[in-house]
Design a protein around this motif. Structure first.
Motif, mmCIF file in Angstrom:
data_model
loop_
_atom_site.group_PDB
_atom_site.id
_atom_site.type_symbol
_atom_site.label_atom_id
_atom_site.label_comp_id
_atom_site.label_asym_id
_atom_site.label_seq_id
_atom_site.Cartn_x
_atom_site.Cartn_y
_atom_site.Cartn_z
ATOM 1 N N UNK A 179 67.445 -86.424 82.755
ATOM 2 C CA UNK A 179 66.709 -85.788 83.853
ATOM 3 C C UNK A 179 66.365 -86.795 84.944
ATOM 4 N N UNK A 180 65.998 -88.001 84.553
ATOM 5 C CA UNK A 180 65.643 -89.031 85.525
ATOM 6 C C UNK A 180 66.820 -89.362 86.435
ATOM 7 N N UNK A 181 68.023 -89.487 85.852
ATOM 8 C CA UNK A 181 69.207 -89.796 86.649
ATOM 9 C C UNK A 181 69.619 -88.620 87.524
ATOM 10 N N UNK A 182 69.290 -87.404 87.094
ATOM 11 C CA UNK A 182 69.608 -86.223 87.896
ATOM 12 C C UNK A 182 68.656 -86.089 89.083
ATOM 13 N N UNK A 183 67.370 -86.345 88.832
ATOM 14 C CA UNK A 183 66.362 -86.220 89.892
ATOM 15 C C UNK A 183 66.448 -87.381 90.881
ATOM 16 N N UNK A 184 66.656 -88.593 90.352
ATOM 17 C CA UNK A 184 66.676 -89.805 91.182
ATOM 18 C C UNK A 184 67.988 -90.555 90.945
ATOM 19 N N UNK A 185 69.094 -90.054 91.499
ATOM 20 C CA UNK A 185 70.379 -90.727 91.265
ATOM 21 C C UNK A 185 70.415 -92.113 91.900
ATOM 22 N N UNK A 186 70.720 -93.097 91.086
ATOM 23 C CA UNK A 186 70.846 -94.472 91.562
ATOM 24 C C UNK A 186 71.624 -95.242 90.500
ATOM 25 N N UNK A 187 72.123 -96.408 90.882
ATOM 26 C CA UNK A 187 72.857 -97.234 89.911
ATOM 27 C C UNK A 187 71.961 -97.610 88.734
ATOM 28 N N UNK A 188 70.697 -97.939 89.030
ATOM 29 C CA UNK A 188 69.770 -98.327 87.966
ATOM 30 C C UNK A 188 69.531 -97.179 86.989
ATOM 31 N N UNK A 189 69.296 -95.988 87.508
ATOM 32 C CA UNK A 189 69.011 -94.853 86.631
ATOM 33 C C UNK A 189 70.257 -94.375 85.882
ATOM 34 N N UNK A 190 71.425 -94.493 86.521
ATOM 35 C CA UNK A 190 72.670 -94.186 85.796
ATOM 36 C C UNK A 190 72.899 -95.183 84.670
ATOM 37 N N UNK A 191 72.530 -96.449 84.908
ATOM 38 C CA UNK A 191 72.667 -97.457 83.860
ATOM 39 C C UNK A 191 71.733 -97.150 82.688
ATOM 40 N N UNK A 192 70.508 -96.694 83.000
ATOM 41 C CA UNK A 192 69.577 -96.308 81.932
ATOM 42 C C UNK A 192 70.132 -95.132 81.137
ATOM 43 N N UNK A 193 70.690 -94.161 81.852
ATOM 44 C CA UNK A 193 71.276 -93.010 81.163
ATOM 45 C C UNK A 193 72.440 -93.444 80.271
ATOM 46 N N UNK A 194 73.303 -94.315 80.788
ATOM 47 C CA UNK A 194 74.457 -94.761 79.998
ATOM 48 C C UNK A 194 74.017 -95.533 78.751
ATOM 49 N N UNK A 195 72.984 -96.358 78.897
ATOM 50 C CA UNK A 195 72.477 -97.096 77.735
ATOM 51 C C UNK A 195 71.877 -96.126 76.722
ATOM 52 N N UNK A 196 71.100 -95.156 77.204
ATOM 53 C CA UNK A 196 70.503 -94.168 76.299
ATOM 54 C C UNK A 196 71.582 -93.375 75.571
ATOM 55 N N UNK A 197 72.639 -93.014 76.282
ATOM 56 C CA UNK A 197 73.741 -92.261 75.664
ATOM 57 C C UNK A 197 74.415 -93.097 74.577
ATOM 58 N N UNK A 198 74.656 -94.365 74.883
ATOM 59 C CA UNK A 198 75.303 -95.244 73.912
ATOM 60 C C UNK A 198 74.469 -95.363 72.636
ATOM 61 N N UNK A 199 73.163 -95.555 72.804
ATOM 62 C CA UNK A 199 72.282 -95.688 71.641
ATOM 63 C C UNK A 199 72.148 -94.368 70.895
ATOM 64 N N UNK A 200 72.066 -93.272 71.642
ATOM 65 C CA UNK A 200 71.964 -91.944 71.027
ATOM 66 C C UNK A 200 73.210 -91.642 70.198
ATOM 67 N N UNK A 201 74.385 -91.894 70.782
ATOM 68 C CA UNK A 201 75.639 -91.662 70.057
ATOM 69 C C UNK A 201 75.723 -92.537 68.810
ATOM 70 N N UNK A 202 75.297 -93.814 68.948
ATOM 71 C CA UNK A 202 75.336 -94.724 67.805
ATOM 72 C C UNK A 202 74.422 -94.279 66.672
ATOM 73 N N UNK A 203 73.222 -93.842 67.032
ATOM 74 C CA UNK A 203 72.280 -93.413 66.001
ATOM 75 C C UNK A 203 72.732 -92.115 65.340
ATOM 76 N N UNK A 204 73.378 -91.239 66.110
ATOM 77 C CA UNK A 204 73.892 -89.996 65.511
ATOM 78 C C UNK A 204 74.972 -90.289 64.482
ATOM 79 N N UNK A 205 75.797 -91.294 64.766
ATOM 80 C CA UNK A 205 76.849 -91.648 63.804
ATOM 81 C C UNK A 205 76.238 -92.205 62.521
ATOM 82 N N UNK A 206 75.146 -92.942 62.670
ATOM 83 C CA UNK A 206 74.520 -93.558 61.498
ATOM 84 C C UNK A 206 73.703 -92.552 60.706
ATOM 85 N N UNK A 207 72.893 -91.764 61.405
ATOM 86 C CA UNK A 207 71.956 -90.863 60.733
ATOM 87 C C UNK A 207 72.444 -89.415 60.656
ATOM 88 N N UNK A 208 73.497 -89.091 61.390
ATOM 89 C CA UNK A 208 74.031 -87.738 61.330
ATOM 90 C C UNK A 208 73.274 -86.757 62.180
#
Length: 208
Positions: A179-208
Protein backbone atom coordinates in the motif's frame (compact mmCIF):
# COMPACT_ATOMS: atom_id res chain seq x y z
CA UNK A 1 -33.17 -5.32 -21.00
CA UNK A 2 -32.82 -2.75 -23.82
CA UNK A 3 -32.24 0.38 -21.69
CA UNK A 4 -30.79 0.57 -18.20
CA UNK A 5 -27.64 -0.62 -16.45
CA UNK A 6 -25.84 -3.94 -16.64
CA UNK A 7 -22.74 -5.56 -15.15
CA UNK A 8 -20.40 -7.02 -17.77
CA UNK A 9 -16.73 -7.79 -18.30
CA UNK A 10 -16.01 -10.40 -15.65
CA UNK A 11 -12.20 -10.72 -15.32
CA UNK A 12 -9.53 -11.49 -12.72
CA UNK A 13 -11.43 -14.33 -11.03
CA UNK A 14 -9.81 -15.53 -7.81
CA UNK A 15 -11.18 -17.06 -4.60
CA UNK A 16 -14.82 -16.43 -5.58
CA UNK A 17 -14.08 -12.76 -6.20
CA UNK A 18 -13.80 -11.05 -9.57
CA UNK A 19 -13.93 -7.68 -11.30
CA UNK A 20 -17.04 -6.58 -13.18
CA UNK A 21 -17.93 -3.21 -14.70
CA UNK A 22 -21.33 -1.52 -14.62
CA UNK A 23 -22.32 -0.11 -18.01
CA UNK A 24 -25.09 2.17 -19.17
CA UNK A 25 -27.08 0.02 -21.57
CA UNK A 26 -29.02 1.20 -24.61
CA UNK A 27 -29.44 -2.08 -26.50
CA UNK A 28 -25.63 -2.32 -26.40
CA UNK A 29 -23.29 -1.38 -23.52
CA UNK A 30 -22.36 2.27 -24.05
CA UNK A 31 -20.70 4.01 -21.12
CA UNK A 32 -18.74 2.26 -18.35
CA UNK A 33 -19.75 3.80 -15.02
CA UNK A 34 -17.45 2.05 -12.56
CA UNK A 35 -15.72 -1.25 -11.91
CA UNK A 36 -15.97 -3.23 -8.70
CA UNK A 37 -14.51 -6.27 -6.98
CA UNK A 38 -17.58 -8.48 -6.73
CA UNK A 39 -17.78 -10.70 -3.64
CA UNK A 40 -21.41 -11.77 -4.08
CA UNK A 41 -24.44 -11.38 -6.32
CA UNK A 42 -27.98 -10.40 -5.34
CA UNK A 43 -31.19 -9.93 -7.32
CA UNK A 44 -30.84 -6.17 -6.93
CA UNK A 45 -27.24 -6.07 -8.11
CA UNK A 46 -23.73 -6.89 -6.97
CA UNK A 47 -22.16 -6.96 -3.53
CA UNK A 48 -18.60 -5.72 -3.48
CA UNK A 49 -16.22 -2.77 -3.46
CA UNK A 50 -15.82 -0.08 -6.07
CA UNK A 51 -12.45 0.33 -7.71
CA UNK A 52 -11.02 2.45 -10.50
CA UNK A 53 -12.31 1.64 -13.98
CA UNK A 54 -10.52 -1.56 -14.92
CA UNK A 55 -9.32 -1.48 -18.52
CA UNK A 56 -9.53 -5.22 -19.17
CA UNK A 57 -13.01 -5.46 -17.68
CA UNK A 58 -14.21 -2.57 -19.86
CA UNK A 59 -12.74 -4.14 -23.00
CA UNK A 60 -14.30 -7.51 -22.14
CA UNK A 61 -17.64 -5.80 -21.52
CA UNK A 62 -17.59 -4.21 -24.95
CA UNK A 63 -16.25 -7.14 -27.00
CA UNK A 64 -17.39 -10.47 -25.58
CA UNK A 65 -21.01 -10.41 -26.74
CA UNK A 66 -20.33 -8.98 -30.24
CA UNK A 67 -17.53 -11.50 -30.82
CA UNK A 68 -19.71 -14.39 -29.66
CA UNK A 69 -22.62 -13.32 -31.87
CA UNK A 70 -20.27 -12.67 -34.78
CA UNK A 71 -18.66 -16.07 -34.34
CA UNK A 72 -21.99 -17.93 -34.34
CA UNK A 73 -23.18 -15.94 -37.35
CA UNK A 74 -19.97 -16.64 -39.26
CA UNK A 75 -20.23 -20.37 -38.48
CA UNK A 76 -23.80 -20.45 -39.84
CA UNK A 77 -22.76 -18.58 -42.98
CA UNK A 78 -19.76 -20.85 -43.51
CA UNK A 79 -22.00 -23.88 -43.10
CA UNK A 80 -24.52 -22.54 -45.59
CA UNK A 81 -21.98 -21.15 -48.06
CA UNK A 82 -18.70 -22.99 -47.50
CA UNK A 83 -15.64 -21.36 -48.99
CA UNK A 84 -12.11 -20.39 -48.07
CA UNK A 85 -13.06 -16.84 -47.06
CA UNK A 86 -16.18 -17.72 -45.05
CA UNK A 87 -14.43 -20.58 -43.23
CA UNK A 88 -11.38 -18.41 -42.47
CA UNK A 89 -13.56 -15.63 -41.05
CA UNK A 90 -15.54 -18.14 -38.96
CA UNK A 91 -12.36 -19.68 -37.55
CA UNK A 92 -10.80 -16.31 -36.73
CA UNK A 93 -13.93 -14.97 -35.05
CA UNK A 94 -14.40 -18.20 -33.10
CA UNK A 95 -10.80 -18.12 -31.86
CA UNK A 96 -11.17 -14.47 -30.87
CA UNK A 97 -14.44 -15.18 -29.04
CA UNK A 98 -12.97 -18.17 -27.20
CA UNK A 99 -9.94 -16.12 -26.17
CA UNK A 100 -12.11 -13.29 -24.84
CA UNK A 101 -14.42 -15.70 -23.01
CA UNK A 102 -11.90 -18.04 -21.41
CA UNK A 103 -8.41 -16.52 -21.42
CA UNK A 104 -8.65 -12.74 -21.50
CA UNK A 105 -8.33 -11.12 -18.10
CA UNK A 106 -7.18 -14.22 -16.24
CA UNK A 107 -5.32 -13.83 -12.95
CA UNK A 108 -1.57 -14.23 -13.25
CA UNK A 109 0.41 -16.15 -10.63
CA UNK A 110 2.07 -13.04 -9.19
CA UNK A 111 -1.36 -11.43 -8.81
CA UNK A 112 -2.70 -14.47 -6.96
CA UNK A 113 -0.06 -14.06 -4.26
CA UNK A 114 -0.87 -10.41 -3.60
CA UNK A 115 -4.62 -11.00 -3.76
CA UNK A 116 -4.40 -13.90 -1.31
CA UNK A 117 -2.46 -11.69 1.10
CA UNK A 118 -4.91 -8.80 0.71
CA UNK A 119 -7.85 -11.11 1.32
CA UNK A 120 -6.17 -12.29 4.51
CA UNK A 121 -5.49 -8.72 5.68
CA UNK A 122 -8.56 -6.85 4.43
CA UNK A 123 -11.12 -9.45 3.34
CA UNK A 124 -10.90 -8.19 -0.26
CA UNK A 125 -8.98 -10.27 -2.80
CA UNK A 126 -7.81 -7.24 -4.76
CA UNK A 127 -4.59 -5.67 -5.92
CA UNK A 128 -3.80 -2.43 -4.10
CA UNK A 129 -3.31 -0.67 -7.46
CA UNK A 130 -6.99 -1.23 -8.32
CA UNK A 131 -8.16 1.19 -5.63
CA UNK A 132 -7.98 4.97 -5.58
CA UNK A 133 -5.55 6.74 -3.28
CA UNK A 134 -8.13 7.44 -0.58
CA UNK A 135 -9.19 3.79 -0.34
CA UNK A 136 -5.55 2.67 -0.26
CA UNK A 137 -4.87 5.13 2.56
CA UNK A 138 -7.80 3.80 4.59
CA UNK A 139 -6.55 0.23 4.23
CA UNK A 140 -2.97 1.28 5.00
CA UNK A 141 -4.03 3.07 8.18
CA UNK A 142 -6.05 0.07 9.38
CA UNK A 143 -3.18 -2.37 8.87
CA UNK A 144 -0.65 0.06 10.36
CA UNK A 145 -2.80 0.48 13.48
CA UNK A 146 -3.01 -3.30 13.81
CA UNK A 147 0.77 -3.55 13.46
CA UNK A 148 1.40 -0.96 16.17
CA UNK A 149 -1.15 -2.57 18.49
CA UNK A 150 0.46 -5.98 18.14
CA UNK A 151 4.12 -4.95 18.17
CA UNK A 152 4.66 -2.36 20.90
CA UNK A 153 4.01 0.66 18.70
CA UNK A 154 6.87 -0.30 16.39
CA UNK A 155 7.39 1.36 13.02
CA UNK A 156 7.13 -1.22 10.23
CA UNK A 157 9.60 0.59 7.96
CA UNK A 158 12.23 0.67 10.68
CA UNK A 159 11.62 -3.00 11.49
CA UNK A 160 11.94 -3.94 7.82
CA UNK A 161 15.11 -1.93 7.26
CA UNK A 162 16.68 -3.34 10.44
CA UNK A 163 15.48 -6.91 9.70
CA UNK A 164 13.52 -6.87 12.98
CA UNK A 165 10.93 -9.27 11.62
CA UNK A 166 9.42 -12.68 12.20
CA UNK A 167 6.87 -14.89 10.47
CA UNK A 168 3.93 -13.33 12.35
CA UNK A 169 4.94 -9.80 11.37
CA UNK A 170 5.72 -10.52 7.75
CA UNK A 171 2.21 -10.53 6.22
CA UNK A 172 1.44 -7.17 7.86
CA UNK A 173 4.77 -5.68 6.78
CA UNK A 174 4.37 -6.88 3.19
CA UNK A 175 0.81 -5.56 3.03
CA UNK A 176 1.91 -2.19 4.38
CA UNK A 177 4.81 -2.07 1.92
CA UNK A 178 2.44 -2.76 -0.99
CA UNK A 179 0.00 0.00 0.00
CA UNK A 180 2.83 2.40 0.81
CA UNK A 181 4.41 1.93 -2.63
CA UNK A 182 1.01 2.37 -4.28
CA UNK A 183 0.16 5.57 -2.39
CA UNK A 184 3.67 7.07 -2.53
CA UNK A 185 5.47 5.64 -5.58
CA UNK A 186 9.20 6.21 -5.36
CA UNK A 187 12.42 4.24 -5.77
CA UNK A 188 12.78 4.03 -1.99
CA UNK A 189 9.27 2.70 -1.42
CA UNK A 190 9.54 0.25 -4.33
CA UNK A 191 12.77 -1.01 -2.77
CA UNK A 192 10.95 -1.52 0.55
CA UNK A 193 8.19 -3.40 -1.23
CA UNK A 194 10.70 -5.60 -3.09
CA UNK A 195 12.55 -6.41 0.14
CA UNK A 196 9.27 -7.22 1.91
CA UNK A 197 8.23 -9.47 -0.98
CA UNK A 198 11.55 -11.30 -0.92
CA UNK A 199 11.31 -11.93 2.83
CA UNK A 200 7.62 -12.85 2.62
CA UNK A 201 8.28 -15.36 -0.16
CA UNK A 202 11.24 -16.81 1.76
CA UNK A 203 9.27 -17.24 4.97
CA UNK A 204 6.37 -18.86 3.10
CA UNK A 205 8.74 -21.45 1.67
CA UNK A 206 10.09 -22.20 5.13
CA UNK A 207 6.87 -22.12 7.15
CA UNK A 208 4.33 -22.94 4.45
Amino acid sequence: MAVGNIFLGSVKKFNQQQIETRFTLVILPLIPQYSMVVVGKEKSGREGFRIKLHRQSVIAGYLRSPLTVGSLTAILIAGDRPGTLSITIAVLLTLAALYMLFLYGHTRQEEKEERALMQELTGIAAMASWFDEESCQVQYNAINDSYKDNYANNNWKTDLQNNNINYQKMPLIYGLAIFNATIHPSDENRALRNKAKMLYDGMKKVYG
